[in-house]
Design an enzyme around this catalytic site. Structure first.
Site, PDB file in Angstrom:
ATOM      1  N   GLU A 298       7.545  14.242  -1.451  1.00  0.00           N
ATOM      2  CA  GLU A 298       6.231  15.013  -0.807  1.00  0.00           C
ATOM      3  C   GLU A 298       6.808  16.332  -0.527  1.00  0.00           C
ATOM      4  O   GLU A 298       8.035  16.220   0.098  1.00  0.00           O
ATOM      5  CB  GLU A 298       6.028  14.369   0.544  1.00  0.00           C
ATOM      6  CG  GLU A 298       5.313  12.934   0.378  1.00  0.00           C
ATOM      7  CD  GLU A 298       4.977  12.219   1.650  1.00  0.00           C
ATOM      8  OE1 GLU A 298       3.807  11.797   2.023  1.00  0.00           O
ATOM      9  OE2 GLU A 298       5.709  12.113   2.250  1.00  0.00           O
ATOM     10  N   LYS A 493       6.300   4.509  13.302  1.00  0.00           N
ATOM     11  CA  LYS A 493       5.071   4.076  12.749  1.00  0.00           C
ATOM     12  C   LYS A 493       4.567   2.782  13.883  1.00  0.00           C
ATOM     13  O   LYS A 493       5.369   2.202  14.007  1.00  0.00           O
ATOM     14  CB  LYS A 493       5.143   3.669  11.463  1.00  0.00           C
ATOM     15  CG  LYS A 493       5.489   4.906  10.551  1.00  0.00           C
ATOM     16  CD  LYS A 493       5.557   4.443   9.036  1.00  0.00           C
ATOM     17  CE  LYS A 493       5.976   5.522   8.003  1.00  0.00           C
ATOM     18  NZ  LYS A 493       5.944   5.007   6.603  1.00  0.00           N
ATOM     19  N   LYS A 544       2.649  13.360  11.113  1.00  0.00           N
ATOM     20  CA  LYS A 544       2.838  13.291   9.623  1.00  0.00           C
ATOM     21  C   LYS A 544       1.637  12.628   9.058  1.00  0.00           C
ATOM     22  O   LYS A 544       1.394  11.532   9.165  1.00  0.00           O
ATOM     23  CB  LYS A 544       4.114  12.492   8.990  1.00  0.00           C
ATOM     24  CG  LYS A 544       4.209  12.609   7.705  1.00  0.00           C
ATOM     25  CD  LYS A 544       5.693  12.043   7.322  1.00  0.00           C
ATOM     26  CE  LYS A 544       6.028  12.155   5.734  1.00  0.00           C
ATOM     27  NZ  LYS A 544       5.042  11.345   5.101  1.00  0.00           N
TER      28      LYS A 544
END
Length: 615
Positions: A298, A493, A544
C-alpha cells in the site's frame, strides 16, 4: 333478602376501602402525589403549547433506566459479500421491549487477491464456522448473561464478557486435554526397531584451488512463528461490547465518540477532541500486483495536519481521480533488458491496474521509484507540494515478502535481499524521498535485530509502525510490553474478543510510551461507521482507511465529516500537532539505566520535521 343485600354491600365497601388504602400506600411509597403536584404546578407556570407532550417528557425522566432484555446475533454479508456478524440490542424502555441499535463487525480473516482454490475453500469453511459460533454465543449465552444490565455500565459489561470468554477458552482447553488423554490411553502396537544404517566412510576434502576465496555463509533466518490462534466465536465478544456502547450513547442522546471519550478519561468528557489524521491507501504494488514490484503493498497518502478533515478528503479525492486515470494511461515504460523483456510477471497480462477491495488501484510497477514518481507528478499537476501538503506512508507487508526457500525478501520479481540489505534499502528510500514519514511492517516480526537496526537508523526521521508484526491486543495487554518489535507506532484493530475497555487500556499503554496509535480496520470491512467514532473517542493519531471509492469506506468518510462539523459547532475541536518522531536511541537507554533514574533535558525539537529524543 334485605339482610343478604346489606351484607354484600357492606362487604363491597370494605373491599373498596382496602383497595384505596393499598393504592394510597403504593403511590406514597413511589412519591407519586408529591411529584404530580410539582409537575402540575410547573406545567401551569410554563403553559407549554403541547401540554401532554410536556407531561410525557417529564414522566419519561422519572422512568427507570432502560435495561438490556435481549441480544440478537445474525449472520449477514460484509462489503465483499462474505459472512460476518451483526448484533442487535433490545432494551426494556418504560415497560416495553424496544430495539435500540445494531452494529456490524468484520471478521479477522485477511482477503487474499490470488489465493489458491483449496486455500480459499478452507478459509471459507473457517469463516462460516467462526461466524456461526459467534451467532450461537450471542443468541444463547450472552443474552442471558447481560439480561437486566444497564447499557451505561460499560465496564461491568466488559468484565462479564471477559469472564465469559475466559471460561470458554478454559472449557476448550480441558476438552482438548481430555481428548489427548483418551488418545494416549489407547494401546498402540510398538513399531519394530530398525537399526540405523552404518556411518558413511569419511570423504577426503578436496583441496581448495589457489586464488579462490571461501564462500561466506549467511546467517540462517529465524523460522516464522505460528500465527496466534483465534478462538471461534470470539468476535461475539467485541461485537456485543461495541453494541452496548452504542446503545448507551443512543439512550443518552449523545454520539458514540463522546461515550468512548468519557470511558477513556474516567467518565469525564474532555474539553477538546482532535480529529484523527487520515491514512488512505490509494496505490497498491504488492505481490498481487501485475508488475515486478512486491515491496509496496500500500502506498498511503497523509494530508498535512494543518488541514481540516474536509480539506484532506477533498485533496485525496482529487489525487485518486488522477491515479485512476492510469488505468487508461500506461506508466512511463521501463528500459528493456538485454533480452527484450518488459518486466511483467509470468502468466499475467501487461495491464496498468485494477481496483482492489481496499478501494485503491493496483498499479503495474517494476521499480520502487515508479509509484512515488507517479504521485509526485500528480501533486505537481494539482499544485501540491509532496512533503508539505501531503506526506506518504508505505505498507511494506514484510511477512508477505519472505521467500523461505532462499531466506531472503523478494522486493521485486527475481530481486532478493537479506534482512541487512533491506535496512540499507529503506534508509536509501527515506533519504531519496523524505516525504515518506512512515514505514509499516518493514520486516517480519521474527527479525527483531533488523527492527532494532531500522529504528536506530530511521526512528528520528519517520514512524516505524508495527501492524501485522505486532501481537494481538489481548497479548499486548497480558504482557504489558510493546517494545517488541522495536517501533514508535502500533496499528490496533477492533476484532475478535477486543472490548471497549481493552481499546481504552491499549491506547493508554501506547500513549504512556509516547508511541503513536493507528486505528486500522480488517480487510473484510463492513458497512458500519462505528470505527470512526472509536478513533475520535480514543484520540488516536491516525485512522487507516481504504480509498474513498467503495460503500463501506465512503460511509466512514461521511461520518468523519459529520463529527468534524459537530465538534466545530460545539467549539470542542482541538488542533492537530505537527508530526513528531519520538526517538529513543540505545546509547541513551543505557545511559538512563546507568543514571538510575537521573533525568536529563530532552533534545530540542527540529522543525518542520520534529524529532524528540528521549534520554
Amino acid at each position: 333478602m334485605g339482610e343478604d343485600s346489606g351484607s354484600r354491600s357492606s362487604g363491597t365497601a370494605r373491599e373498596l376501602r382496602k383497595l384505596k388504602q393499598q393504592a394510597m400506600e403504593y403511590y406514597q411509597e413511589n412519591g407519586v402525589p408529591r411529584r404530580l403536584e410539582e409537575l402540575l404546578n410547573s406545567t401551569f407556570y410554563l403553559q407549554p403549547a403541547d401540554v401532554y407532550g410536556h407531561l410525557a417528557n417529564c414522566f419519561s425522566k422519572l422512568a427507570k433506566p432502560p435495561t438490556i432484555c435481549r441480544i440478537v446475533g445474525k449472520s449477514i454479508l460484509d462489503g465483499l459479500g462474505l459472512p460476518t456478524l451483526q448484533v442487535e440490542i433490545f432494551c426494556t424502555v418504560q415497560n416495553f421491549p424496544k430495539s435500540i441499535c445494531s452494529v456490524v463487525v468484520p471478521t479477522h480473516f485477511e482477503v487474499h487477491e490470488n489465493a489458491l482454490p483449496e486455500l480459499a475453500e478452507a478459509e471459507e469453511a473457517e469463516r462460516n464456522q467462526a461466524v456461526s459460533t459467534a451467532v450461537q454465543w450471542v443468541n444463547r449465552s450472552l443474552t442471558e448473561e447481560l439480561q437486566g444490565v444497564e447499557p451505561s455500565s460499560q465496564v461491568d459489561v466488559d468484565h462479564t464478557l471477559r469472564t465469559f470468554f475466559a471460561n470458554k477458552v478454559q472449557e476448550e482447553k480441558e476438552k482438548k486435554e481430555l481428548e489427548k488423554n483418551l488418545e494416549n490411553s489407547t494401546v498402540s502396537i510398538p513399531a519394530p526397531v530398525i537399526p540405523p544404517p552404518p556411518p558413511a566412510p569419511p570423504t577426503k576434502k578436496k583441496p581448495q584451488k589457489q586464488g579462490r576465496k571461501e564462500t561466506l555463509t549467511e546467517k540462517p533466518i529465524i523460522p516464522a512463528e505460528p500465527a496466534e490462534p483465534v478462538f471461534y466465536g470470539s468476535m461475539a465478544i467485541g461485537a456485543v461490547s461495541l453494541a452496548v456502547a452504542k446503545t448507551s450513547a443512543i439512550l443518552g442522546n449523545r454520539p458514540l465518540y463522546l461515550n468512548i471519550a468519557s470511558l477513556k478519561h474516567g467518565q469525564e468528557e474532555p474539553a477538546l477532541l482532535t480529529m484523527p489524521l487520515l491514512m488512505v491507501a490509494l496505490i497498491s504494488c504488492g505481490k498481487s500486483s501485475p508488475g515486478k514490484l512486491n515491496l509496496m503493498k500500500e502506498v498511503i497518502c497523509i494530508p498535512h495536519p494543518g488541514l481540516t478533515t474536509r480539506q484532506g478528503v477533498e485533496m485525496l479525492l482529487e489525487i485518486q481521480k488522477h491515479v485512476n486515470r492510469t488505468a487508461d494511461t500506461p506508466l512511463p515504460p521501463k528500459a528493456e533488458t538485454k533480452k527484450g523483456h518488459n518486466g511483467n510477471k509470468k502468466g499475467q497480462q501487461p495491464i496498468t491496474g485494477k481496483m482492489t477491495h481496499l478501494g485503491c488501484l493496483t498499479v503495474n510497477c517494476d521499480t520502487i521509484e515508479q509509484p512515488l514518481l507517479l504521485l509526485q507528478g500528480i501533486c505537481a499537476s494539482l499544485e501540491l507540494e509532496l512533503g508539505t501538503d501531503l506526506h506518504l506512508a508505505i505498507n511494506c507487508a514484510g511477512h508477505e515478502l519472505m521467500d523461505y526457500s532462499r531466506g531472503k525478501y523478494e522486493v521485486a520479481m527475481g530481486t532478493y535481499k537479506n534482512a541487512a540489505e533491506m535496512v540499507d534499502l529503506y534508509v536509501d528510500l527515506i533519504s531519496k524521498y523524505p516525504a515518506i514519514i512512515a514505514l509499516i511492517d518493514p520486516f517480519r516480526k521474527e527479525d527483531s535485530e533488523q527492527w532494532d537496526s531500522i529504528y536506530n537508523a530511521l526512528g528520528s526521521r519517520c514512524y516505524i509502525i508495527a501492524g501485522t508484526a505486532s501481537k494481538s491486543i489481548s497479548k499486548l495487554l497480558e504482557c504489558g510490553d510493546i517494545s517488541i518489535p522495536r517501533s514508535n507506532g502500533r496499528i490496533i484493530k477492533h476484532t475478535d474478543q477486543t472490548t471497549m475497555s481493552d481499546l481504552v487500556e491499549i491506547t493508554n499503554l501506547i500513549d504512556s510510551k509516547k508511541h503513536i496509535t493507528v486505528l486500522g480496520s480488517p480487510d473484510g470491512e463492513a458497512t458500519d461507521d462505528s470505527l470512526v467514532d472509536l478513533a475520535v473517542g480514543l484520540s488516536v493519531r491516525f485512522i487507516k482507511l481504504g480509498g474513498p471509492s467503495r460503500g463501506e469506506w465512503v460511509m466512514k468518510y461521511n461520518r468523519l465529516l459529520t463529527i468534524e462539523e459537530e465538534l466545530v459547532q460545539n467549539g470542542t475541536l482541538g488542533p492537530n500537532e505537527e508530526h513528531v518522531f519520538f526517538y529513543v536511541n540505545e546509547e541513551a537507554e543505557k545511559a538512563l539505566e546507568a543514571a538510575a533514574g537521573e533525568l536529563l533535558e530532552p533534545v530540542e525539537p527540529i522543525f518542520p520535521t520534529e524529532v524528540v529524543e528521549e534520554p
